[in-house]
Design a protein around this motif. Sequence first.
Motif, PDB file in Angstrom:
ATOM      1  N   LEU A 100       7.629  15.346   7.017  1.00  0.00           N
ATOM      2  CA  LEU A 100       7.122  15.274   5.876  1.00  0.00           C
ATOM      3  C   LEU A 100       6.649  16.738   5.334  1.00  0.00           C
ATOM      4  N   LYS A 101       7.371  17.150   4.725  1.00  0.00           N
ATOM      5  CA  LYS A 101       7.225  18.788   4.708  1.00  0.00           C
ATOM      6  C   LYS A 101       5.419  19.543   4.353  1.00  0.00           C
ATOM      7  N   ASN A 102       5.180  21.199   4.900  1.00  0.00           N
ATOM      8  CA  ASN A 102       4.314  21.977   4.280  1.00  0.00           C
ATOM      9  C   ASN A 102       3.075  20.587   4.129  1.00  0.00           C
ATOM     10  N   ILE A 103       3.291  20.216   5.519  1.00  0.00           N
ATOM     11  CA  ILE A 103       1.060  19.306   5.334  1.00  0.00           C
ATOM     12  C   ILE A 103       0.390  19.882   5.815  1.00  0.00           C
ATOM     13  N   ILE A 104       0.382  21.365   6.839  1.00  0.00           N
ATOM     14  CA  ILE A 104      -0.830  21.642   7.266  1.00  0.00           C
ATOM     15  C   ILE A 104       0.083  23.434   7.071  1.00  0.00           C
ATOM     16  N   ASP A 105      -1.396  24.164   6.595  1.00  0.00           N
ATOM     17  CA  ASP A 105      -0.898  25.701   5.826  1.00  0.00           C
ATOM     18  C   ASP A 105      -0.668  26.542   7.047  1.00  0.00           C
ATOM     19  N   GLN A 106      -0.530  27.483   6.474  1.00  0.00           N
ATOM     20  CA  GLN A 106       0.037  28.520   7.731  1.00  0.00           C
ATOM     21  C   GLN A 106      -1.559  29.284   7.676  1.00  0.00           C
ATOM     22  N   GLN A 107      -2.398  29.545   7.092  1.00  0.00           N
ATOM     23  CA  GLN A 107      -3.742  29.956   7.962  1.00  0.00           C
ATOM     24  C   GLN A 107      -3.929  28.831   9.166  1.00  0.00           C
ATOM     25  N   SER A 108      -3.543  27.293   9.325  1.00  0.00           N
ATOM     26  CA  SER A 108      -3.854  26.204  10.199  1.00  0.00           C
ATOM     27  C   SER A 108      -3.477  26.602  11.298  1.00  0.00           C
ATOM     28  N   ILE A 109      -2.209  27.084  10.687  1.00  0.00           N
ATOM     29  CA  ILE A 109      -0.642  27.256  11.901  1.00  0.00           C
ATOM     30  C   ILE A 109      -1.436  28.116  13.345  1.00  0.00           C
TER      31      ILE A 109
ATOM     32  N   ASP B 207      -7.062  14.703   6.448  1.00  0.00           N
ATOM     33  CA  ASP B 207      -7.303  13.452   5.351  1.00  0.00           C
ATOM     34  C   ASP B 207      -5.642  12.765   5.539  1.00  0.00           C
ATOM     35  N   TYR B 208      -4.666  14.394   5.434  1.00  0.00           N
ATOM     36  CA  TYR B 208      -3.728  13.207   4.836  1.00  0.00           C
ATOM     37  C   TYR B 208      -2.888  12.543   6.285  1.00  0.00           C
ATOM     38  N   VAL B 209      -2.823  13.434   7.374  1.00  0.00           N
ATOM     39  CA  VAL B 209      -2.662  12.508   8.420  1.00  0.00           C
ATOM     40  C   VAL B 209      -3.310  11.481   8.924  1.00  0.00           C
ATOM     41  N   LEU B 210      -4.542  10.894   8.417  1.00  0.00           N
ATOM     42  CA  LEU B 210      -5.272   9.978   9.389  1.00  0.00           C
ATOM     43  C   LEU B 210      -5.543   8.757   7.551  1.00  0.00           C
ATOM     44  N   LYS B 211      -4.856   8.795   6.230  1.00  0.00           N
ATOM     45  CA  LYS B 211      -4.430   8.633   6.080  1.00  0.00           C
ATOM     46  C   LYS B 211      -3.544   7.606   5.487  1.00  0.00           C
ATOM     47  N   ALA B 212      -2.687   8.504   6.019  1.00  0.00           N
ATOM     48  CA  ALA B 212      -1.141   7.813   6.653  1.00  0.00           C
ATOM     49  C   ALA B 212      -0.978   6.817   7.859  1.00  0.00           C
ATOM     50  N   VAL B 213      -1.463   7.083   8.077  1.00  0.00           N
ATOM     51  CA  VAL B 213      -1.822   6.201   9.893  1.00  0.00           C
ATOM     52  C   VAL B 213      -2.383   5.001   9.734  1.00  0.00           C
ATOM     53  N   LYS B 214      -3.330   4.927   8.959  1.00  0.00           N
ATOM     54  CA  LYS B 214      -3.927   4.329   8.601  1.00  0.00           C
ATOM     55  C   LYS B 214      -3.392   2.984   7.122  1.00  0.00           C
TER      56      LYS B 214
ATOM     57  N   ASN C 267       0.612  -1.140   0.207  1.00  0.00           N
ATOM     58  CA  ASN C 267       0.267   0.097  -0.014  1.00  0.00           C
ATOM     59  C   ASN C 267       0.267   1.197   0.043  1.00  0.00           C
ATOM     60  N   PHE C 268       0.791   1.736  -0.745  1.00  0.00           N
ATOM     61  CA  PHE C 268       2.140   2.573  -1.638  1.00  0.00           C
ATOM     62  C   PHE C 268       0.926   4.125  -1.045  1.00  0.00           C
ATOM     63  N   SER C 269      -0.371   4.529  -0.763  1.00  0.00           N
ATOM     64  CA  SER C 269      -0.538   6.011  -1.151  1.00  0.00           C
ATOM     65  C   SER C 269      -1.332   6.230   0.800  1.00  0.00           C
ATOM     66  N   PRO C 270      -1.137   7.294   0.859  1.00  0.00           N
ATOM     67  CA  PRO C 270      -0.054   8.669   0.750  1.00  0.00           C
ATOM     68  C   PRO C 270       1.256   8.551   0.749  1.00  0.00           C
ATOM     69  N   LEU C 271       1.528   7.766   1.351  1.00  0.00           N
ATOM     70  CA  LEU C 271       3.103   7.378   1.340  1.00  0.00           C
ATOM     71  C   LEU C 271       3.563   6.592   0.470  1.00  0.00           C
ATOM     72  N   ASN C 272       4.562   7.200  -0.350  1.00  0.00           N
ATOM     73  CA  ASN C 272       5.498   6.342  -1.713  1.00  0.00           C
ATOM     74  C   ASN C 272       6.354   4.992  -0.898  1.00  0.00           C
TER      75      ASN C 272
ATOM     76  N   THR D 179     -11.906  23.142  18.156  1.00  0.00           N
ATOM     77  CA  THR D 179     -10.869  23.876  17.318  1.00  0.00           C
ATOM     78  C   THR D 179      -9.610  23.270  16.667  1.00  0.00           C
ATOM     79  N   LEU D 180      -9.013  22.270  17.122  1.00  0.00           N
ATOM     80  CA  LEU D 180      -8.503  21.369  17.401  1.00  0.00           C
ATOM     81  C   LEU D 180      -8.686  20.345  16.181  1.00  0.00           C
ATOM     82  N   LYS D 181      -9.733  19.899  16.348  1.00  0.00           N
ATOM     83  CA  LYS D 181     -10.636  19.021  15.814  1.00  0.00           C
ATOM     84  C   LYS D 181      -9.652  18.373  14.466  1.00  0.00           C
ATOM     85  N   ASP D 182      -9.772  18.822  13.091  1.00  0.00           N
ATOM     86  CA  ASP D 182      -9.704  19.298  12.200  1.00  0.00           C
ATOM     87  C   ASP D 182      -7.935  19.112  11.832  1.00  0.00           C
ATOM     88  N   PHE D 183      -7.465  18.947  12.703  1.00  0.00           N
ATOM     89  CA  PHE D 183      -5.880  18.645  12.431  1.00  0.00           C
ATOM     90  C   PHE D 183      -6.009  17.237  13.017  1.00  0.00           C
ATOM     91  N   TYR D 184      -6.355  16.260  14.039  1.00  0.00           N
ATOM     92  CA  TYR D 184      -6.454  15.122  14.367  1.00  0.00           C
ATOM     93  C   TYR D 184      -6.815  14.223  12.912  1.00  0.00           C
TER      94      TYR D 184
END
Length: 275
Positions: free
Chosen positions: A38-47, A93-100, A18-23, A85-90
């Motif tokens: 992994l670089k630049n996963i969370i945008d600056q506005q969210s930070i 989408d990318y984070v959960l896909k990589a974890v799973k 399984n090579f998605s999202p991590l190759n 306010t922190l719900k969106d970060f844990y």
Amino acid sequence: MNLKKITRASPVVWSKNNFSPLNAEQISFYKENGFIKLKNIIDQQSINEILNRVMELYNTNGENVVSELQEETIRQIFEIHNEPTLKDFYQHDYVLKAVKQILDDQVYIYQSKINYKKAFTGKSFNFHTDYITWHNVDGMPEPRAINIDICVTEQSFYNGALMVVPKSHLYYVPAENEQPKDQKFNFKDNLQTQDYDTPKTEIFKKLIETYGIEYIALKPGDILLFDPNLIHGSSNNISPYDRIKLMFSYNSVTNKPKKSVRPNYMANHNIEEVF
């Protein structure tokens, strides 16, 4: 010291082909080293949104707040996944896909926290593995779990960036002094004093001599994925800049600890949200 005698039996990456999202290259690096940046996963506005909420939480007090030893400066705030306010970060989408992808199972939040090292006064975290405590105290069967660090402020050599021992996750390193499995034990105080669950010195030295120590420098918006059995720690913040990160630990639903004696804010006993 023969490291073969303490070689890990459990998989590091539980999925196959399984090579998605991590190759394939990223999965191979994580499997071999126990971490990947992994670089630049969370945008600056969210930070910026995270930082604003962290500043608000910094002025709160409660059972889930840990201060620095003999100081009022906040060191950690636990159970942050309950913050709307922190719900969106844990649930990113990318984070959960990589974890799973790595754990190959449905997951839930096992632990969540803000690690805050205030400028000049933020103290070190002794070298340790999370799995030592999760297994010995909480009763987690296997290291079928993963930690995600979200970098909120720059993490550098000067402000106490994380240090890791690459490949140390491939060995089950016993603790020099194990935390008691007793509800009467003050687990919160131990987060300040760090008297327990550091790796045995002889084995730790051997691992460093074999694999070295690596600093993990991060920019805001970068994330770090690392195995709970990886030896990691960090030094004092000697800089004029705060070091702030969010940390979410995900566990497989089939790997739930049998009986944890630690408070729920340290080791989530309830599987309420499954991803």
